[in-house]
Motif scaffolding. Structure first.
Motif, PDB file in Angstrom:
ATOM      1  N   GLU A  79       0.940  -0.989   0.013  1.00  0.00           N
ATOM      2  CA  GLU A  79       0.072   0.162   0.105  1.00  0.00           C
ATOM      3  C   GLU A  79       0.426   0.801  -0.170  1.00  0.00           C
ATOM      4  O   GLU A  79       0.706   2.296  -0.853  1.00  0.00           O
ATOM      5  CB  GLU A  79      -1.134  -0.203   1.043  1.00  0.00           C
ATOM      6  N   GLU A  80       1.972   0.898   0.822  1.00  0.00           N
ATOM      7  CA  GLU A  80       2.491   2.365   0.445  1.00  0.00           C
ATOM      8  C   GLU A  80       3.567   2.657  -1.146  1.00  0.00           C
ATOM      9  O   GLU A  80       3.361   3.787  -1.060  1.00  0.00           O
ATOM     10  CB  GLU A  80       4.119   2.413   2.111  1.00  0.00           C
ATOM     11  N   LEU A  81       4.253   1.613  -0.940  1.00  0.00           N
ATOM     12  CA  LEU A  81       4.460   1.593  -2.438  1.00  0.00           C
ATOM     13  C   LEU A  81       3.353   1.832  -3.499  1.00  0.00           C
ATOM     14  O   LEU A  81       3.854   2.891  -4.337  1.00  0.00           O
ATOM     15  CB  LEU A  81       5.033   0.641  -3.331  1.00  0.00           C
ATOM     16  N   ALA A  82       2.118   1.634  -3.316  1.00  0.00           N
ATOM     17  CA  ALA A  82       1.463   1.303  -4.360  1.00  0.00           C
ATOM     18  C   ALA A  82       0.845   3.404  -4.367  1.00  0.00           C
ATOM     19  O   ALA A  82       0.668   4.578  -4.874  1.00  0.00           O
ATOM     20  CB  ALA A  82       0.523   0.997  -4.874  1.00  0.00           C
ATOM     21  N   GLY A  83       1.074   3.873  -2.886  1.00  0.00           N
ATOM     22  CA  GLY A  83       0.625   4.956  -2.848  1.00  0.00           C
ATOM     23  C   GLY A  83       1.392   5.576  -3.161  1.00  0.00           C
ATOM     24  O   GLY A  83       1.008   6.998  -3.559  1.00  0.00           O
ATOM     25  N   PHE A  84       2.511   5.402  -3.970  1.00  0.00           N
ATOM     26  CA  PHE A  84       3.662   6.345  -3.798  1.00  0.00           C
ATOM     27  C   PHE A  84       3.548   6.595  -5.742  1.00  0.00           C
ATOM     28  O   PHE A  84       4.762   6.907  -5.549  1.00  0.00           O
ATOM     29  CB  PHE A  84       4.722   6.336  -3.480  1.00  0.00           C
ATOM     30  N   GLY A  85       2.633   5.913  -6.332  1.00  0.00           N
ATOM     31  CA  GLY A  85       2.578   5.930  -7.182  1.00  0.00           C
ATOM     32  C   GLY A  85       3.609   4.606  -8.755  1.00  0.00           C
ATOM     33  O   GLY A  85       2.857   5.007  -9.319  1.00  0.00           O
ATOM     34  N   ALA A  86       3.614   3.604  -7.953  1.00  0.00           N
ATOM     35  CA  ALA A  86       4.107   2.415  -7.552  1.00  0.00           C
ATOM     36  C   ALA A  86       3.158   1.612  -8.480  1.00  0.00           C
ATOM     37  O   ALA A  86       2.148   1.572  -8.202  1.00  0.00           O
ATOM     38  CB  ALA A  86       5.338   1.707  -7.035  1.00  0.00           C
ATOM     39  N   ARG A  87       4.019   1.052  -9.401  1.00  0.00           N
ATOM     40  CA  ARG A  87       2.493  -0.101  -9.913  1.00  0.00           C
ATOM     41  C   ARG A  87       2.834  -1.425  -9.400  1.00  0.00           C
ATOM     42  O   ARG A  87       4.256  -1.609  -9.612  1.00  0.00           O
ATOM     43  CB  ARG A  87       2.424  -0.545 -11.521  1.00  0.00           C
ATOM     44  N   VAL A  88       2.260  -1.973  -8.273  1.00  0.00           N
ATOM     45  CA  VAL A  88       2.761  -3.477  -7.894  1.00  0.00           C
ATOM     46  C   VAL A  88       2.969  -4.515  -8.246  1.00  0.00           C
ATOM     47  O   VAL A  88       1.236  -4.295  -8.377  1.00  0.00           O
ATOM     48  CB  VAL A  88       2.238  -2.977  -6.299  1.00  0.00           C
ATOM     49  N   HIS A  89       3.076  -5.397  -7.542  1.00  0.00           N
ATOM     50  CA  HIS A  89       2.458  -6.965  -7.731  1.00  0.00           C
ATOM     51  C   HIS A  89       2.718  -7.197  -6.778  1.00  0.00           C
ATOM     52  O   HIS A  89       3.650  -6.988  -5.907  1.00  0.00           O
ATOM     53  CB  HIS A  89       2.905  -7.980  -8.837  1.00  0.00           C
TER      54      HIS A  89
END
Ligand code: NAP
Length: 183
Positions: free
Chosen positions: A31-41
């Motif tokens: 959630e932190e990585l995606a919250g900063f705009g990363a695409r996450v798998h």
């Protein structure tokens, strides 16, 4: 308007794989990585839990995809990395080796099976996923090159009763991290 500070911490354009993201620390990292705009798998073993997470993340407009993977299984790790390669066009900026299991038993009762199972789940999976991710990390374009983040534990540095196996895996992970950093 975006302030300089927000820009500095943006992960827009970055791609990340986080193992074990359906709960706990892994979920917070997703959630932190995606919250900063990363695409996450992310992955875990429980399809229903993963789907519920995916649904919630979609509602929150977080760019997170999911797939079932037991990281203790070689073929599943290979399939996971192939999926990541296809989804992220051959590029991975961040690999987070988070999936891991705690195992608590007095040392004299430990079996060879439990030793190898925990080694495969906590340590070798992280090493092998790092190897599989290497070609993708070489194509990383954000954050100054590809990064591998291994989630270790204080048990990797200190001794605790009944945590012998877990401590071995996390101590090994600490050395894995130091060694890969030199390469
Ligand atoms: N919590 C702590 O206090 C603490 C302290 C130090 C270090 N750590 C480390 O932090 C990491 C996360 O711990 P946590 O407390 O957040 O654990 P957790 O709440 O139990 O979550 C673990 C996550 O990993 C997944 N997972 C477990 N085994 C897996 C496998 N074989 N293949 C794929 N996914 C698997 C779980 O989903 P499924 O079970 O559905 O597969 C779940 O998504 C671990 O490496 C742990 O050793 C935790």
């Amino acid at each position: 308007m975006t302030s300089g500070r927000e820009k500095r911490w943006s992960l827009a354009g970055a791609t990340a794989l986080v193992t074990g993201g359906s709960k706990g620390i892994g979920r917070a990292i997703v959630e932190e990585l995606a919250g900063f705009g990363a695409r996450v798998h992310t992955c875990s073993r429980n399809a229903a839990e993963l789907e519920e997470c995916r649904r919630q993340w979609e509602e929150e407009e977080l760019a997170v995809t999911v797939s079932v993977c037991d990281v203790s299984v070689r073929a599943a790790r290979e399939k996971l990395m192939e999926m990541v390669r296809e989804s992220f066009d051959g590029k991975l900026d961040i690999l987070v080796n988070n999936a891991g299991q705690l195992f608590s038993k007095v040392a004299r009762e430990l079996t060879e099976n439990s030793y190898w199972h925990l080694m495969e789940t906590n340590l070798w999976s992280s090493f092998h996923l790092s190897q599989l991710a290497h070609p993708l990390l070489l194509n990383a374009s954000i954050c100054g090159g590809g990064s591998i983040i291994n989630i270790s534990s204080i048990a990797g540095s200190l001794g605790f009763p009944c945590f012998t196996l877990y401590s071995i895996t996390k101590g090994g992970m600490n050395q894995l991290t130091r060694s890969l950093a030199t390469e």
